[in-house]
Design a protein around this motif. Structure first.
Motif, short mmCIF file in Angstrom:
data_model
loop_
_atom_site.label_atom_id
_atom_site.label_comp_id
_atom_site.label_asym_id
_atom_site.label_seq_id
_atom_site.Cartn_x
_atom_site.Cartn_y
_atom_site.Cartn_z
N THR A 1 0.86 -1.18 0.00
CA THR A 1 0.00 0.00 0.00
C THR A 1 0.90 1.23 0.00
O THR A 1 1.79 1.36 0.85
CB THR A 1 -0.92 0.04 1.23
N THR B 1 -9.32 -3.67 0.69
CA THR B 1 -7.99 -3.27 1.18
C THR B 1 -7.93 -1.83 1.66
O THR B 1 -6.85 -1.34 2.02
CB THR B 1 -6.95 -3.46 0.06
N CYS C 1 3.57 6.98 -6.64
CA CYS C 1 3.30 5.91 -5.68
C CYS C 1 4.17 4.69 -5.97
O CYS C 1 4.71 4.06 -5.04
CB CYS C 1 1.83 5.52 -5.72
N PRO D 1 -4.64 6.35 -0.51
CA PRO D 1 -3.96 5.05 -0.52
C PRO D 1 -4.14 4.33 -1.86
O PRO D 1 -5.23 4.29 -2.43
CB PRO D 1 -4.65 4.28 0.61
N THR D 2 -3.05 3.75 -2.35
CA THR D 2 -3.04 3.00 -3.59
C THR D 2 -2.47 1.62 -3.34
O THR D 2 -1.45 1.48 -2.66
CB THR D 2 -2.18 3.73 -4.65
N LEU D 3 -3.12 0.59 -3.89
CA LEU D 3 -2.62 -0.77 -3.78
C LEU D 3 -1.72 -1.04 -4.98
O LEU D 3 -2.12 -0.84 -6.13
CB LEU D 3 -3.77 -1.77 -3.76
N THR E 1 -8.18 0.88 -0.10
CA THR E 1 -7.42 1.69 -1.05
C THR E 1 -8.37 2.21 -2.12
O THR E 1 -9.45 1.66 -2.33
CB THR E 1 -6.30 0.87 -1.72
N GLY F 1 -10.42 -2.61 -3.87
CA GLY F 1 -10.20 -1.38 -3.13
C GLY F 1 -10.97 -1.34 -1.82
O GLY F 1 -10.44 -0.94 -0.77
N ARG G 1 1.09 5.61 -0.35
CA ARG G 1 0.24 6.76 -0.06
C ARG G 1 1.01 8.06 -0.24
O ARG G 1 2.13 8.21 0.23
CB ARG G 1 -0.28 6.69 1.38
#
Length: 273
Positions: free
Chosen positions: A139, A174, A218, A145-147, A176, A171, A141
């Protein structure tokens, strides 16, 4: 007022037209939405004000005001600098935000900020996305938040089908709002790159982006947390591989054990012939 904008191809690989096509209008008078709709490019950027170190922009799609766009800013900066109107350092004002910009090696870069990344559970991601197997999962950020999910190879990355509902489900599971799929290395015919990726954001209001500075930042943070960033030169090139619309991005950064700090992302912005 003029309705004859300059057209720029932004973040495109050198050998294959891609990235994003942006119309640059040198003024911001009249009905901006109507002017953007009349050009029919994916993005139109209007220069509302500028001096040697500050540029105020408004960005539209053919149907709505977008508010902000790094691709739009890169096109406007290139147009202004090419006319000798601005210096090689400037502040970009869009949608109430101020973003520093710098010219580096002939490419404009915009500051994205500091990126933190940490390992995340892999359970369910591969199954929901229809992937046979995945590698590292993190994850990352900046503000959201980005997976980030590592895949097994370039063919697997290119074969992924866009499935907004599946991405939304991952998303929500998780916590995200964006999804990055990536592999080391590039595509030779698109120019050198250290990493290739695809970016999805249905929870942010779009399906798959063709050229996302935020998502690449990211990914730089994820590579930093994995100890995979180059130690000596703080510069990385990546390929974003939306099918039929590849993009090539550059990132400047300071590698950190928890990600990367002072990340700047940008790339080429050239007049469309």
């Amino acid at each position: 007022m003029t309705d004859l904008p300059a057209l720029y191809r932004v973040l495109s690989p050198a050998r294959v037209p891609g990235g994003k096509l942006v119309a640059v209008f040198p003024d911001a008078s009249g009905d901006l939405q109507a002017r953007a709709a009349s050009i029919r490019t994916p993005l139109s950027v209007f220069i509302q004000y500028f001096n040697v170190s500050d540029v105020v922009l408004r960005v539209f799609t053919p149907t709505r005001e977008k508010g902000e766009s790094d691709s739009g800013a890169l096109a406007a900066l290139s147009w202004l600098f090419g006319r000798g109107e601005i210096a090689d350092l400037a502040d970009i004002h869009m949608n109430g935000e101020v973003v520093p910009a710098q010219l580096c090696g002939g490419e404009w870069l915009l500051r994205q900020g500091d990126v933190t990344a940490q390992e995340a559970p892999a359970e369910g991601a591969a199954e929901r996305l229809g992937l046979e197997q995945v590698g590292a999962v993190h994850t990352a950020r900046i503000s959201r938040p980005t997976l980030a999910v590592e895949l097994g190879g370039l063919e697997e990355l290119q074969a992924v089908a866009s499935d907004p509902e599946a991405v939304k489900a991952v998303g929500l599971t998780t916590d995200t709002t964006g999804l990055l799929l990536y592999v080391p290395g590039g595509v030779p015919e698109l120019g050198h790159a250290a990493v290739s990726f695809r970016a999805f954001g249905p929870l942010r209001g779009w399906g798959e982006d063709a050229a996302s500075s935020n998502m690449f930042a990211c990914l730089v943070g994820v590579l930093g947390a994995r100890g995979l960033l180059p130690e000596e030169a703080g510069l990385l090139r990546g390929l974003q591989l939306k099918p039929g619309q590849p993009a090539r991005l550059s990132a400047q950064f300071v590698a950190q054990p928890s990600g990367a700090s002072d990340v700047w992302v940008g790339g080429s912005a050239l007049p469309e012939q």
